[in-house]
Structures are given as structure tokens and as C-alpha cells.
Design a protein around this motif. Structure first.
Motif, PDB file in Angstrom:
ATOM      1  N   MET A   1       0.837  -1.205   0.000  1.00 16.54           N
ATOM      2  CA  MET A   1       0.000   0.000   0.000  1.00 16.54           C
ATOM      3  C   MET A   1       0.869   1.251   0.000  1.00 16.54           C
ATOM      4  N   LYS A   2       0.488   2.246  -0.791  1.00 14.27           N
ATOM      5  CA  LYS A   2       1.214   3.494  -0.831  1.00 14.27           C
ATOM      6  C   LYS A   2       1.103   4.211   0.511  1.00 14.27           C
ATOM      7  N   ARG A   3       2.215   4.711   0.994  1.00 14.79           N
ATOM      8  CA  ARG A   3       2.215   5.449   2.250  1.00 14.79           C
ATOM      9  C   ARG A   3       1.456   6.760   2.065  1.00 14.79           C
ATOM     10  N   ARG A   4       0.530   7.034   2.992  1.00 19.31           N
ATOM     11  CA  ARG A   4      -0.322   8.213   2.872  1.00 19.31           C
ATOM     12  C   ARG A   4       0.225   9.375   3.690  1.00 19.31           C
ATOM     13  N   ARG A   5      -0.084  10.568   3.258  1.00 21.39           N
ATOM     14  CA  ARG A   5       0.254  11.738   4.054  1.00 21.39           C
ATOM     15  C   ARG A   5      -0.779  11.882   5.168  1.00 21.39           C
ATOM     16  N   VAL A   6      -0.350  12.462   6.279  1.00 23.85           N
ATOM     17  CA  VAL A   6      -1.199  12.601   7.458  1.00 23.85           C
ATOM     18  C   VAL A   6      -1.274  14.080   7.824  1.00 23.85           C
ATOM     19  N   LYS A   7      -2.494  14.573   8.028  1.00 26.38           N
ATOM     20  CA  LYS A   7      -2.661  15.993   8.331  1.00 26.38           C
ATOM     21  C   LYS A   7      -3.336  16.201   9.676  1.00 26.38           C
ATOM     22  N   ILE A   8      -3.039  17.355  10.268  1.00 30.94           N
ATOM     23  CA  ILE A   8      -3.656  17.775  11.531  1.00 30.94           C
ATOM     24  C   ILE A   8      -4.891  18.593  11.179  1.00 30.94           C
ATOM     25  N   THR A   9      -6.078  18.076  11.554  1.00 33.54           N
ATOM     26  CA  THR A   9      -7.319  18.768  11.187  1.00 33.54           C
ATOM     27  C   THR A   9      -8.010  19.442  12.370  1.00 33.54           C
ATOM     28  N   GLY A  10      -7.581  19.161  13.583  1.00 34.28           N
ATOM     29  CA  GLY A  10      -8.186  19.784  14.750  1.00 34.28           C
ATOM     30  C   GLY A  10      -7.188  19.930  15.876  1.00 34.28           C
ATOM     31  N   LEU A  11      -7.239  21.041  16.593  1.00 33.99           N
ATOM     32  CA  LEU A  11      -6.295  21.318  17.677  1.00 33.99           C
ATOM     33  C   LEU A  11      -7.055  21.749  18.928  1.00 33.99           C
ATOM     34  N   GLY A  12      -6.664  21.172  20.068  1.00 35.41           N
ATOM     35  CA  GLY A  12      -7.246  21.554  21.351  1.00 35.41           C
ATOM     36  C   GLY A  12      -6.156  21.811  22.373  1.00 35.41           C
ATOM     37  N   PHE A  13      -6.167  22.988  22.977  1.00 36.35           N
ATOM     38  CA  PHE A  13      -5.131  23.383  23.933  1.00 36.35           C
ATOM     39  C   PHE A  13      -5.733  23.662  25.305  1.00 36.35           C
ATOM     40  N   VAL A  14      -5.048  23.190  26.339  1.00 34.18           N
ATOM     41  CA  VAL A  14      -5.308  23.595  27.717  1.00 34.18           C
ATOM     42  C   VAL A  14      -3.939  23.953  28.297  1.00 34.18           C
ATOM     43  N   THR A  15      -3.617  25.221  28.388  1.00 35.95           N
ATOM     44  CA  THR A  15      -2.276  25.651  28.775  1.00 35.95           C
ATOM     45  C   THR A  15      -2.336  26.892  29.663  1.00 35.95           C
ATOM     46  N   PRO A  16      -1.226  27.201  30.349  1.00 35.66           N
ATOM     47  CA  PRO A  16      -1.172  28.451  31.115  1.00 35.66           C
ATOM     48  C   PRO A  16      -1.309  29.697  30.239  1.00 35.66           C
ATOM     49  N   ALA A  17      -1.001  29.573  28.932  1.00 31.45           N
ATOM     50  CA  ALA A  17      -1.107  30.721  28.026  1.00 31.45           C
ATOM     51  C   ALA A  17      -2.513  30.924  27.502  1.00 31.45           C
ATOM     52  N   GLY A  18      -3.383  29.930  27.690  1.00 30.87           N
ATOM     53  CA  GLY A  18      -4.751  30.058  27.207  1.00 30.87           C
ATOM     54  C   GLY A  18      -5.363  28.696  26.967  1.00 30.87           C
ATOM     55  N   ILE A  19      -6.682  28.642  27.037  1.00 33.04           N
ATOM     56  CA  ILE A  19      -7.439  27.414  26.811  1.00 33.04           C
ATOM     57  C   ILE A  19      -8.228  27.582  25.516  1.00 33.04           C
ATOM     58  N   GLY A  20      -8.068  26.624  24.603  1.00 35.32           N
ATOM     59  CA  GLY A  20      -8.674  26.759  23.283  1.00 35.32           C
ATOM     60  C   GLY A  20      -7.662  27.306  22.299  1.00 35.32           C
ATOM     61  N   LYS A  21      -7.851  26.989  21.034  1.00 30.58           N
ATOM     62  CA  LYS A  21      -6.873  27.340  19.997  1.00 30.58           C
ATOM     63  C   LYS A  21      -6.585  28.833  19.927  1.00 30.58           C
ATOM     64  N   GLU A  22      -7.623  29.656  19.824  1.00 32.61           N
ATOM     65  CA  GLU A  22      -7.389  31.088  19.633  1.00 32.61           C
ATOM     66  C   GLU A  22      -6.829  31.746  20.886  1.00 32.61           C
ATOM     67  N   ALA A  23      -7.319  31.339  22.061  1.00 33.95           N
ATOM     68  CA  ALA A  23      -6.792  31.908  23.304  1.00 33.95           C
ATOM     69  C   ALA A  23      -5.326  31.528  23.484  1.00 33.95           C
TER      70      ALA A  23
END
Length: 400
Positions: A1-23
Motif C-alpha cells: 500500500m502506498k504510504r499516505r500523508r497525514v494531516k492535523i485537522t483539529g487542535l485543542g489546547f489547555v495551557t497556562p497561556a490560554g485554553i482553546g486554539k485562539e486563546a
């Protein structure tokens, strides 16, 4: 089987700098340290500083789930996974029945329930021990909880490879999708170590400071006057999919690998991990246009990583923009690499590189292309480094 490319389609953050992607993105672009003096530990043990996630309530993200008896690292993972799915335009429950992989990394068991259990035994006797800690404190409980949130039968796994755990979880998940073993993965890292134990032991081991003065200035990655790192907490969970998914991606996971250090040679294994990760991506060192360095702000470890990078990239290193996030959010151990990957994906898609907070006095032994300000630079290939105790190293390459 041909090796497929893998993409990041969703991001979730919980950090001291902010919770949620935009924050998170807004916070991480600010030249601000979230390190603070901690006042929740016994005074006789001395001063502690840390980077906490503030104003976090699991119920704000999963209204029908209570976090009252749930370990904090598991709460972080559930919230971040929910946010990642939402960012991808789906819900976790919509992944049910699609053979989703769930792979979450963490360095430590839940010391919250362990500390609580010991305190209860000391005060009330062994008969009052907490039998639930046998299951809830385990690192494996994190991935299991996210799998339960999806529902049905999932392939859930939790990795424990020191501070490389979160990056390893992403890299291994991407490999499985690329090889056709799965179509989608919910993966990343979560960590909540800010309890008296292990914070006391980390401080005594020289891996956390004990100076109460100016805590916001103490984590200084690659700076001439750095001393040691600062412990943080948080999570970054992401949705990975094959290139066949109709959902847009922030970046592609180009390559990943890992390697261990020779005895008494910290970060030396990064050389092999970088070589293999770039080889798996089909890139040469000159193709890397940004480096997300591990850089915990530790006197020895920062210099060791810089030396390895200098040896590997040679004279080209000076032209490659580099960054460490630790000055802003501390070192959330097993979650750190995952947060770096998520941040690098946003950086690729938005043509920006965050500041290295508290980098003010260049160290000749760390000749990296750093900046204390946000740089708006279009770039195509980012190398992410992670290093952990026991000589663990992992590297991952993201592409546009």
C-alpha cells in the motif's frame, strides 16, 4: 500500500497561556511568562514556582461530565480532545464506530490522588486508603477516558516515555494512519504534576527552582543567566487524519523518530532522532526553516541541545529561526512536546513564530537564531525536538 500523508485537522489546547486554539495562540505570541509563585505547598519546604492552568473547569467543556473525582491530567485531556474535535468540525461521538485511535502521552501518574491517599492514611489509618487510586491514577486511564467519551470500541493507548510522551503519541499515531492501519486519531499529551510530591523531589533534583524572587523571570531558555527549568501543566490533543479526509489541515506530519542517549551524554540521542525524522520526511537539514527546540531553561540541558543542533546543522543553524516555549508556559513534561507540535502547526498555517520569553542575554554556548519577539515569517518545514529523563529523545517534522 502506498504510504499516505497525514494531516492535523483539529487542535485543542489547555495551557497556562490560554485554553482553546485562539486563546492559546493569542497568549503564546505575547512576550509574557505565566510562571508564578505557588502558595499551596507547606511553608517549611521552601519556595516553589510553577506555571499553572488557571480558571479551568471541566464542566465548561463537557457540561454533562463532572471532574470532582477525576484526575486533573485526565480532565485536561478530555477538555483538549473535545476542543480538538470541535476545531475539526466534528464531535468525539461522531468518531464512534470508525476505528479511531486514541493515543495520549504523560510522564507521571496522577500524584493528586496519590498525595491525597497518603494524607488520609497518615491522618485516619490504613483502613481509609483510597482503592480507586489503583485505576484512576494510572497513565493508561487518560487514554481510556477519551476513548469512553467517543464511545463504543476504540483502540486506546497511553504512552509513558518521560517528557517525550506527548510527541511520541502524535508520531506513532501518524505512522499508523500513514500505513493504513487507521483513518483518524485523537492524540497528544496531558500532564498535571503540580502537587507537593513530585514538586518537592523535582526541586531537590535541581529540575525546578526554589527561589521566590521574580518567578516570572526564572525560566530563561538558552539565556546566559538561566539556572534550571520551571514545571508547568496542561495538554494539547489533536485530530489526525489521512490526506483523503475532506477536512482542511493545519499542517502535515512529515516524519517522526526517536532515539536514546548514550550514558552520561544528555541530548546526544537527538542527533539520530533528527536524522531519522528528516529521512522519513525526505528532507535534508538545509530544508528545515524553523526549529521548535526543547530548551527547558536548564543550564546543562539547553547547552547540550544547542551543541547537538550545531553539530547537525553546522553553519546553516544561524539562519534557521528557533524558539522555545518554556519561558512562557514552563515545562509541562509529557504534554510539552504535544503543545510544541500544536503550536508549530499553527505557526506554519499562520506564518508566525512565537517569542522565546526571557531570552535576553545570548549565551555563546547556545548559538541559536532566537528572538524575544514574535516573528512573522513564512516557513514550510518545522522540526520539533523533545527530550526526557532516562535519555529519551523524540523528533517530529511538520510540513505545509
Amino acid at each position: 500500500m502506498k504510504r499516505r500523508r497525514v494531516k492535523i485537522t483539529g487542535l485543542g489546547f489547555v495551557t497556562p497561556a490560554g485554553i482553546g486554539k485562539e486563546a492559546f495562540w493569542k497568549g503564546i505570541l505575547e512576550p509574557v511568562s505565566r510562571v508564578r509563585l505557588s502558595t499551596k505547598f507547606p511553608e517549611e519546604a521552601g519556595a516553589f514556582v510553577s506555571a499553572d492552568v488557571r480558571d479551568f473547569r471541566l464542566e465548561d467543556y463537557l457540561p454533562n461530565v463532572t471532574g470532582k473525582r477525576m484526575p486533573r491530567h485526565t480532565q485536561f485531556a478530555l477538555a483538549a480532545a473535545t476542543l480538538a474535535a470541535q476545531d475539526a468540525g466534528i464531535t468525539l461521538q461522531q468518531l464512534r464506530g470508525h476505528g479511531a485511535i486514541v493515543m495520549i502521552g504523560a510522564t507521571l501518574m496522577d500524584f493528586g490522588v496519590i498525595n491525597k491517599g497518603v494524607d488520609i492514611i497518615v491522618k485516619k489509618g490504613p483502613i481509609n486508603a483510597l482503592p480507586t487510586s489503583v485505576t484512576t491514577a494510572l497513565v493508561s486511564a487518560i487514554g481510556a477516558a477519551v476513548g469512553e467519551a467517543i464511545g463504543g470500541t476504540t483502540r486506546a493507548m497511553s504512552l509513558q516515555s518521560a517528557c517525550c510522551s506527548g510527541l511520541d503519541a502524535i508520531g506513532r499515531s501518524a505512522e499508523m494512519i500513514a500505513n493504513g492501519e487507521a483513518e483518524v486519531a485523537v492524540c497528544g499529551g496531558a500532564e498535571a504534576p503540580l502537587y507537593f510530591h513530585p514538586m518537592l523531589e523535582l526541586k531537590l533534583a535541581g529540575l525546578a527552582p526554589g527561589n521566590p524572587d521574580h518567578p516570572e523571570r526564572q525560566c530563561r531558555p538558552f539565556d546566559q543567566w538561566r539556572t534550571t527549568g520551571v514545571i508547568g501543566e496542561g495538554a494539547c490533543i489533536m485530530v489526525l487524519e489521512s490526506e483523503n479526509s475532506p477536512r482542511p489541515g493545519y499542517a502535515f506530519v512529515g516524519g517522526y523518530s526517536y532515539a536514546s542517549d548514550p550514558a552520561a551524554s544528555p541530548c546526544a540521542g537527538l542527533t539520530e532522532a533528527m536524522r531519522l525524522a528528516l529521512g522519513n520526511t525526505g528532507l535534508r537539514p538545509r530544508d528545515i526553516e524553523c526549529i521548535s527546540a526543547w530548551g527547558p531553561g536548564h543550564k546543562t540541558l539547553d547547552a547540550a541541545e544547542a551543541r547537538v543542533l550545531q553539530d547537525y546543522f553546522g553553519s546553516e543553524l544561524a539562519a534557521i529561526p528557533a524558539v522555545s516555549l518554556k519561558g512562557a508556559i514552563g515545562n509541562p513534561l509529557g504534554a510539552a512536546g504535544a503543545i510544541q507540535v500544536g503550536c508549530a502547526a499553527l505557526g506554519l498555517s499562520r506564518s508566525a513564530i512565537p517569542p522565546t520569553v526571557n531570552w535576553e542575554h545570548p549565551d555563546p554556548s547556545c548559538p541559536l537564531n532566537l528572538s524575544g519577539k514574535t516573528r512573522y515569517i513564512a516557513h514550510r518545514n518545522t522540526l520539533i525536538n523533545a527530550h526526557g529523563l532516562s535519555g529519551a529523545n523524540a523528533c517530529l517534522v511538520l510540513n505545509q
